[in-house]
Design an enzyme around this catalytic site. Structure first.
Site, PDB file in Angstrom:
ATOM      1  N   GLY A   1       0.810  -1.223   0.000  1.00  0.00           N
ATOM      2  CA  GLY A   1       0.000   0.000   0.000  1.00  0.00           C
ATOM      3  C   GLY A   1       0.835   1.261   0.000  1.00  0.00           C
ATOM      4  O   GLY A   1       0.485   2.253  -0.662  1.00  0.00           O
ATOM      5  N   HIS A   2       1.951   1.245   0.721  1.00  0.00           N
ATOM      6  CA  HIS A   2       2.807   2.425   0.778  1.00  0.00           C
ATOM      7  C   HIS A   2       3.505   2.661  -0.559  1.00  0.00           C
ATOM      8  O   HIS A   2       3.734   3.805  -0.956  1.00  0.00           O
ATOM      9  CB  HIS A   2       3.828   2.270   1.902  1.00  0.00           C
ATOM     10  CG  HIS A   2       3.197   1.930   3.220  1.00  0.00           C
ATOM     11  ND1 HIS A   2       2.186   2.674   3.764  1.00  0.00           N
ATOM     12  CD2 HIS A   2       3.416   0.893   4.073  1.00  0.00           C
ATOM     13  CE1 HIS A   2       1.820   2.119   4.919  1.00  0.00           C
ATOM     14  NE2 HIS A   2       2.537   1.049   5.117  1.00  0.00           N
ATOM     15  N   CYS A   3       3.809   1.560  -1.268  1.00  0.00           N
ATOM     16  CA  CYS A   3       4.397   1.690  -2.608  1.00  0.00           C
ATOM     17  C   CYS A   3       3.375   2.286  -3.574  1.00  0.00           C
ATOM     18  O   CYS A   3       3.713   3.119  -4.425  1.00  0.00           O
ATOM     19  CB  CYS A   3       4.867   0.338  -3.118  1.00  0.00           C
ATOM     20  SG  CYS A   3       6.079  -0.488  -2.045  1.00  0.00           S
TER      21      CYS A   3
END
Length: 524
Positions: free
Chosen positions: A71-73
């Site tokens: 998700g952070h990517c």
């Protein structure tokens, strides 16, 4: 004739197949094509085969190691693409690239990638010692971090006009005054400038500029359009410039004497490395509350570098800060003091008016050890032991956790912590599984509303196991947070079987009140 026929047959066979290979579509065997570096939205897409080629072609290369499911990517992706576009528009020497780690495990091992996203900067084709990316994760921040590495991190100033123009251009400008620009202190100054992206840097060796700004020796000067307007950091002739001390000086003096807490300022507040924070909780919509800010500001100067003065608006989105200090919005205006290393909190006993005098007196009293810290604790709920997951608070923790006949597994959580919420189903399932085991208790404690002096909690969730028996033993759980691994841990008496990894391959980065507004990384 038979020999000649055999020779013809061998030649025909060789033309149709060399070493067992079929001919290419054009007839004879074709040479293998050289691998090409793919590109997507201005970003190079690299693999084990193409990384070396990219390093040869691009002397300044920032590589993101990512996972498609992270998700952070996904959140970083549009910013990363925008950064690439910004640099391309400037014809910058730096390029951006990415590696799909699950598809390229060899690269993950080679560069010790353990969390997503990980960014590394490769300079001049050096594959052995890439630089860890330390900048922000927005487009302009990424671009500026790279600009300061492929170009100069400071503008060289030649005259008064240029110096004044630079100082007037930004709220915070740092100028290094050095009599010799080849001195080793200049290299240290430029290294600091590489990473201080929220400040603009200049440097000069011009005598007329030394004179204009009243300097007679090498000095780093921070100019700012607020508070005292200027702060000087003289360079020690014998010891030279210390990079750590200069960085801390710039960070401390680039901040306002009083900083309002919000999602933009919180990273800088905690990066300042000032352990003592004084917080004034006010409702900024109320005029009487706003009038208190002047006295708070007046008290701040003598404590610069020792105590960070912070204003928290209870009318804004700061509920998690209120919860952390055990406050309600209607209790404002009020003061709280905290040491973020020990997490000890202090309250102003005298609920008199907040003035410059009372604020300074409170700071001196806490720093002098005259005020005792307070510890939050809720009342014990009547049904605390009725659910599979038992509810602990400060007032019943000792009795339950150190019951010598029970093995007690406790999750210390924060109500606002996303990782705690993600883990909750596994914790509930664990409690349901062991609810009929009389010697096992699965419990939870809201660590933002209940503080235990013996067990300061730095991140959420924190898991601790209190085995049965004498001695008040405590084991911190640091492995995978799922039902299967939890069960193995309990069944094995508070440790994992030998074949289980001791690292935390699936556990997320623990959240803290200060980083709750930031995106933590996903670990492998």
């Amino acid at each position: 004739m038979d020999g000649q026929l055999l020779l013809v047959l061998l030649l025909l066979l060789g033309a149709s197949s060399l070493w067992g290979q079929e001919p290419g579509p054009g007839g004879p065997l074709e040479e293998p094509l050289e691998e090409e570096v793919l590109e997507e939205d201005g970003i190079l897409v690299l693999s084990q085969r193409t990384l070396g080629l990219a390093l040869q072609e691009h002397p300044a290369l920032l590589v993101e190691f990512y996972a498609p499911w992270c998700g952070h990517c996904k959140a970083l992706a549009p910013e990363y693409s925008r950064a690439a576009a910004l640099l391309a528009a400037e014809s910058a020497k730096a390029r951006l690239a990415k590696v799909d780690v699950p598809a390229e495990p060899e690269l993950a091992e080679e560069f010790a990638v353990t969390e997503y996203p990980t960014l590394k900067f490769f300079r001049d084709g050096n594959r052995i010692h890439p630089e860890e990316y330390t900048g922000p994760l927005d487009a302009e921040g990424i671009a500026e971090w790279l600009r300061r590495r492929v170009g100069s991190s400071a503008t060289q100033l030649e005259d008064e006009e240029g110096a004044q123009a630079l100082i007037d251009a930004r709220d915070v400008v740092v100028v290094g005054f050095f009599q010799d620009l080849k001195d080793k202190d200049v290299a240290i100054f430029l290294a600091v400038a590489q990473d201080a992206l929220d400040m603009t840097f200049g440097l000069t060796d011009r005598p007329q500029l030394f004179q204009k700004f009243g300097l007679t020796k090498d000095t780093v000067v921070l100019f700012k359009k607020f508070d005292e307007g200027r702060a000087d950091f003289p360079v020690d002739k014998e010891l030279g410039l210390d990079q750590g001390e200069l960085s801390r000086f710039l960070l401390t003096h680039s901040m306002h004497l009083v900083t309002e807490f919000n999602s933009q300022t919180s990273p800088k507040i905690f990066a300042a490395k000032i352990l003592n924070h004084l917080l004034l909780f006010v409702n900024q919509t109320l005029a009487p509350h706003r009038e208190l800010l002047a006295g708070f500001q007046e008290a701040a100067p003598p404590f610069r570098g020792q105590v960070l003065f912070v204003v928290v608006d209870v009318g804004a989105d700061n509920d998690h800060v209120l919860q952390y200090f055990g406050l309600k919005a209607e209790e404002a205006p009020t003061l709280r003091f905290i040491n973020i290393e020990t997490t000890k909190k202090y309250a102003l006993v005298d609920r008199g008016p907040v003035t410059a005098t009372s604020v300074a007196a409170f700071c001196h009293a806490v720093l002098g050890g005259e005020v005792k810290p307070y510890h939050l604790s809720q009342e014990v709920p009547p049904d605390w032991d009725q659910r599979p997951v038992k509810t602990l608070v400060g007032k019943n923790f000792e009795q339950v956790a150190f019951d010598e006949t029970k093995n007690v597994f406790v999750m210390f959580y924060a109500p606002w912590c996303a990782h705690c919420k993600e883990m909750a189903p596994a914790w509930e399932a664990l409690a349901e599984k062991y609810k009929d085991h009389e010697d096992i208790i699965i419990a939870e404690l809201d660590a933002t509303a209940n503080e235990l002096e013996a067990f300061p909690v730095q991140g959420f969730p924190t898991l601790k196991y209190f085995p049965a028996g004498p001695g008040r033993k405590v084991i911190e759980y640091k492995s995978t947070r799922d039902l299967e691994t939890f069960s193995k841990f309990l069944d094995n008496g508070g440790e994992l079987p030998a074949e289980e990894p001791k690292e935390v391959p699936g556990a997320p980065f623990p959240e803290t009140p200060e980083n709750s507004t930031l995106e933590p990384k996903d670990e492998l």
